[in-house]
Design a protein around this motif. Structure first.
Motif, PDB file in Angstrom:
ATOM      1  N   GLY A 287     -55.420 -32.724 -30.565  1.00 34.89           N
ATOM      2  CA  GLY A 287     -56.880 -32.853 -30.530  1.00 34.89           C
ATOM      3  C   GLY A 287     -57.342 -34.104 -29.828  1.00 34.89           C
ATOM      4  O   GLY A 287     -56.541 -34.852 -29.252  1.00 34.89           O
TER       5      GLY A 287
ATOM      6  N   GLU B 119     -62.553 -28.535 -35.943  1.00 38.18           N
ATOM      7  CA  GLU B 119     -63.632 -29.538 -35.847  1.00 38.18           C
ATOM      8  C   GLU B 119     -64.601 -29.518 -37.029  1.00 38.18           C
ATOM      9  O   GLU B 119     -65.064 -30.563 -37.476  1.00 38.18           O
ATOM     10  CB  GLU B 119     -64.415 -29.363 -34.533  1.00 38.18           C
ATOM     11  N   THR B 120     -64.940 -28.308 -37.527  1.00 35.66           N
ATOM     12  CA  THR B 120     -65.929 -28.289 -38.622  1.00 35.66           C
ATOM     13  C   THR B 120     -65.401 -29.000 -39.862  1.00 35.66           C
ATOM     14  O   THR B 120     -66.183 -29.472 -40.683  1.00 35.66           O
ATOM     15  CB  THR B 120     -66.379 -26.849 -38.993  1.00 35.66           C
TER      16      THR B 120
ATOM     17  N   LEU C 122     -67.743 -31.847 -37.272  1.00 40.12           N
ATOM     18  CA  LEU C 122     -68.081 -31.720 -35.851  1.00 40.12           C
ATOM     19  C   LEU C 122     -68.093 -30.254 -35.456  1.00 40.12           C
ATOM     20  O   LEU C 122     -67.720 -29.388 -36.249  1.00 40.12           O
ATOM     21  CB  LEU C 122     -67.013 -32.427 -34.997  1.00 40.12           C
TER      22      LEU C 122
ATOM     23  N   GLY D  19     -58.104 -28.474 -31.908  1.00 37.76           N
ATOM     24  CA  GLY D  19     -59.305 -29.119 -31.388  1.00 37.76           C
ATOM     25  C   GLY D  19     -59.254 -29.233 -29.875  1.00 37.76           C
ATOM     26  O   GLY D  19     -59.015 -28.247 -29.176  1.00 37.76           O
TER      27      GLY D  19
ATOM     28  N   LEU E  77     -59.149 -24.593 -34.038  1.00 38.68           N
ATOM     29  CA  LEU E  77     -60.274 -25.489 -33.756  1.00 38.68           C
ATOM     30  C   LEU E  77     -60.807 -25.985 -35.101  1.00 38.68           C
ATOM     31  O   LEU E  77     -61.728 -25.390 -35.668  1.00 38.68           O
ATOM     32  CB  LEU E  77     -61.361 -24.751 -32.960  1.00 38.68           C
TER      33      LEU E  77
ATOM     34  N   PRO F 112     -66.567 -27.920 -31.961  1.00 43.22           N
ATOM     35  CA  PRO F 112     -65.772 -28.124 -30.748  1.00 43.22           C
ATOM     36  C   PRO F 112     -66.670 -28.648 -29.642  1.00 43.22           C
ATOM     37  O   PRO F 112     -67.822 -28.211 -29.523  1.00 43.22           O
ATOM     38  CB  PRO F 112     -65.249 -26.720 -30.425  1.00 43.22           C
TER      39      PRO F 112
END
Ligand code: HXC
Length: 262
Positions: free
Chosen positions: A68, A138-139, A143, A114, A136, A145
């Motif tokens: 990431g 990110e959450t 955040l 990520g 991914l 992506p």
């Protein structure tokens, strides 16, 4: 190319295949600002080398492709403006990769999370090692992506699958990734298989290969009608190449074609 010195990336060239290795093992090859900028510089240099006909991007070590963006640099981010700048900076590098005129293959040798998965998504084709994990997450960091994931992932695998992956943040294994079209191949050794895929692409006419990439990329951003017009225009260009004559002549004379990229 082999002689170039970078801190966090490495370039190896064997004939027409260049391999760009992200090499920051202490952080599972996470993309800090320096690494992103080195990738951009390295890609520029690779593309200026007329001998290079295909690029493979991979991660150093067995554990990670790229885990990431570098989370330890997130502390420096403040507010909307900084975040937007970070996303745009990463998106620029991903765009640079996705618009290269030569085939680009991601050899996903481990975690691609990520920004790491977003890097793999910017490549044309993905080869996953059997041990790869793609996601991914990110959450889970508060955040979304930001290096292209919300756009390239649904274009590749469809909105339903993309939303499931992004909203859960879960890690997808290689076999599931293959089933959903997130990766094209699964192999024990991703780099070896990626080289085989690159060799197969290198047998074909370079101008045609590059124009296919352009047709698909530009077509994804437009209507079917607009895309078909792009296709016809670019098809017209292939017919004007020497390699087209060579390809037809080779077929009719039952011999392998020798393309010159002209
Ligand atoms: C900075 C990282 C990192 C990252 C791993 N490391 N991922 N450092 N940024 N993204 C570091 C760890 O801190 C650790 O350093 C070392 O690498 C080894 O990782 P471990 O966590 O100890 O390994 P393991 O327990 O095996 O877990 C592997 C892992 C985990 C599941 C991949 O590291 C992980 O979840 N990493 C973060 C993945 C992630 O959330 N990526 C998305 C980032 S956000 P030390 O010093 O302790 O040994 C993103 C946004 C992009 O990418 C868009 C921005 C606009």
């Amino acid at each position: 190319l082999d002689e170039l010195e970078f801190n966090n990336v490495q370039i190896d060239q064997h004939g027409p295949i260049a391999v760009l290795t992200i090499n920051r093992p202490k952080a599972l090859n996470a993309l800090n600002a320096d690494t992103l900028s080195e990738i951009a510089q390295a890609v520029n240099m690779i593309i200026e080398d007329a001998e290079v006909g295909a690029l493979i991007i991979t991660g150093a070590g067995e554990k990670a492709f790229v885990a990431g963006a570098d989370i330890s640099e997130f502390g420096d981010l403040e507010g909307v403006y900084d975040g937007r700048e970070l996303a745009l900076a990463g998106q620029d590098v991903m765009h640079q990769i996705s618009s290269l005129p030569i085939p680009v293959i991601a050899a996903v040798n481990g975690y691609a999370l990520g920004g790491g998965l977003e890097l793999a998504l910017a490549c044309d084709v993905r080869v996953a090692a059997t041990t790869a994990r793609l996601g991914l997450p990110e959450t889970s960091l508060g955040l979304i992506p930001g290096f292209g994931g919300t756009q390239r992932l649904p274009r590749l695998i469809g909105t339903g699958r993309a939303l499931d992956m992004i909203l859960t943040g879960r890690q997808v294994r290689a076999d599931e990734a293959l089933g959903m079209g997130l990766v094209n191949y699964v192999a024990d050794n991703a780099l070896t298989r990626a080289r085989e895929v690159a060799e197969a692409m290198l047998k074909n006419a370079p101008i045609a290969v590059s124009l296919v990439k352009e047709a698909v990329r530009r077509g994804m951003d437009t209507t079917l009608e607009g895309g078909l017009e792009i296709e016809a225009d670019l098809f017209g260009m292939t017919v004007a190449t020497k390699d087209f004559r060579e390809g037809v002549d080779a077929f009719l004379n039952k011999r392998p074609a020798e393309f010159q990229g002209e």
